[in-house]
Design a protein around this motif. Structure first.
Motif, PDB file in Angstrom:
ATOM      1  N   PRO A 190      38.456  45.817  35.156  1.00 52.64           N
ATOM      2  CA  PRO A 190      39.749  46.294  35.915  1.00 52.64           C
ATOM      3  C   PRO A 190      39.990  45.103  36.540  1.00 52.64           C
ATOM      4  O   PRO A 190      39.577  44.462  37.538  1.00 52.64           O
ATOM      5  N   ILE A 191      41.797  44.846  36.447  1.00 48.71           N
ATOM      6  CA  ILE A 191      42.259  43.783  37.128  1.00 48.71           C
ATOM      7  C   ILE A 191      43.700  44.046  37.409  1.00 48.71           C
ATOM      8  O   ILE A 191      44.287  44.666  36.700  1.00 48.71           O
ATOM      9  N   GLY A 192      44.087  43.514  38.553  1.00 45.86           N
ATOM     10  CA  GLY A 192      45.574  44.016  38.952  1.00 45.86           C
ATOM     11  C   GLY A 192      46.094  42.940  39.785  1.00 45.86           C
ATOM     12  O   GLY A 192      45.425  42.368  40.814  1.00 45.86           O
TER      13      GLY A 192
ATOM     14  N   PHE B  59      44.921  38.827  42.823  1.00 43.42           N
ATOM     15  CA  PHE B  59      44.660  39.623  42.080  1.00 43.42           C
ATOM     16  C   PHE B  59      43.362  40.436  42.829  1.00 43.42           C
ATOM     17  O   PHE B  59      42.332  39.966  43.397  1.00 43.42           O
ATOM     18  N   ASP B  60      43.442  41.943  42.485  1.00 42.38           N
ATOM     19  CA  ASP B  60      42.230  42.679  42.813  1.00 42.38           C
ATOM     20  C   ASP B  60      41.326  42.841  41.516  1.00 42.38           C
ATOM     21  O   ASP B  60      41.958  43.111  40.365  1.00 42.38           O
TER      22      ASP B  60
ATOM     23  N   LYS C 185      42.831  45.246  32.131  1.00 40.76           N
ATOM     24  CA  LYS C 185      41.362  44.839  31.922  1.00 40.76           C
ATOM     25  C   LYS C 185      41.350  43.665  31.601  1.00 40.76           C
ATOM     26  O   LYS C 185      42.321  43.132  30.514  1.00 40.76           O
TER      27      LYS C 185
ATOM     28  N   SER D  30      52.077  50.262  33.147  1.00 41.87           N
ATOM     29  CA  SER D  30      51.747  49.348  34.547  1.00 41.87           C
ATOM     30  C   SER D  30      52.858  48.392  34.598  1.00 41.87           C
ATOM     31  O   SER D  30      53.565  47.949  34.001  1.00 41.87           O
TER      32      SER D  30
ATOM     33  N   GLN E 153      51.221  44.886  38.314  1.00 43.51           N
ATOM     34  CA  GLN E 153      50.680  45.294  36.820  1.00 43.51           C
ATOM     35  C   GLN E 153      49.124  45.497  36.804  1.00 43.51           C
ATOM     36  O   GLN E 153      48.654  44.359  37.310  1.00 43.51           O
ATOM     37  N   GLN E 154      48.665  46.073  36.255  1.00 38.60           N
ATOM     38  CA  GLN E 154      47.242  46.166  36.035  1.00 38.60           C
ATOM     39  C   GLN E 154      46.760  46.313  34.522  1.00 38.60           C
ATOM     40  O   GLN E 154      47.525  46.610  33.761  1.00 38.60           O
TER      41      GLN E 154
ATOM     42  N   GLU F  55      47.580  47.563  31.103  1.00 36.34           N
ATOM     43  CA  GLU F  55      47.696  49.162  30.848  1.00 36.34           C
ATOM     44  C   GLU F  55      49.063  49.621  30.367  1.00 36.34           C
ATOM     45  O   GLU F  55      49.905  48.919  30.999  1.00 36.34           O
TER      46      GLU F  55
ATOM     47  N   ARG G 294      39.606  41.171  46.679  1.00 41.35           N
ATOM     48  CA  ARG G 294      40.616  40.484  46.519  1.00 41.35           C
ATOM     49  C   ARG G 294      40.295  38.983  46.147  1.00 41.35           C
ATOM     50  O   ARG G 294      39.801  38.379  46.912  1.00 41.35           O
TER      51      ARG G 294
END
Length: 218
Positions: A181-183, A193-194, A156, A218, A153-154, A215, A199
């Protein structure tokens, strides 16, 4: 019985003074109102306040109504900041207007939609609602802590729910800032998380503090 918007503004201020600052009563001068102003007479008639000389005391009914107005105001601020991307200097005034149209029930739906936020964008506590106590999650959330996201899941970064200055600095030193932005990559044994092209891994307590605007899809 519904009270007018101007009267709601009075008990909102009263609630903050009594419940958050520990004042038993509040002088009329502090609120900028007179003893025979329409708002004060309305609140007395509807049993929200009593007068003791030139001081106002909230009744139990007034405490409840004041709490609800404060809750609606701070939820409105959270909605404006996190979902509608309203700039900080406009948030308070817009929320003052918005709080009066968030009727009982709508505020709980917004709270659930936002993932039951604990604080407003200015760091003040949002009074808990029935939806928070029952922890209803049947409506898909728009904003949720990083720890509640599914792998892949992504979104902000929306805000941080954190009081520890050292922990906040640690988060920010990684470059985790609002609107970034974060995922989520994995959630066990740590939360990985990225963030853009880098990472990171954090523990559950840290992941609970980072709230993400998810998002859609996502």
């Amino acid at each position: 019985m519904k009270i007018s918007n101007d009267a709601e503004e009075i008990i909102e201020k009263m609630w903050r003074f009594t419940e958050e600052k520990g004042m038993v009563s509040v002088p009329l001068d502090t609120l900028g109102v007179e003893k025979k102003s329409p708002e004060i007479l309305e609140l007395i008639e509807k049993k929200n306040i009593t007068l003791q000389g030139n001081n106002i005391i909230l009744s139990q009914k007034g405490i409840e109504n004041g709490r609800n107005v404060v809750r609606r105001h701070r939820l409105a601020e959270r909605l404006l900041a996190d979902v509608l991307d309203t700039k900080d200097r406009y948030i308070h005034n817009a929320a003052c207007e918005f709080e009066h149209v968030l009727h009982r029930g709508i505020d709980d739906k917004i709270c659930t939609l936002l993932g039951h936020p604990k604080t407003c964008p200015h760091g003040r506590n949002i009074p808990e609602g029935e939806c928070c106590r029952k922890a209803k999650d049947r409506i898909e959330r728009v904003v949720a802590p990083l720890s509640a996201l599914s792998n892949g899941q992504q979104g902000k970064v929306a805000y941080f729910d954190i009081k520890d200055e050292e922990r906040l600095q640690k988060i920010m030193s990684m470059g985790v800032l609002p609107s970034m932005p974060i995922g989520l990559v994995q959630s066990y044994p740590s939360y990985v998380f990225d963030l853009e092209h880098t990472r990171y891994a954090v523990d559950r307590e840290m992941a609970d503090c980072i709230y993400v605007k998810i998002e859609s899809g996502s």
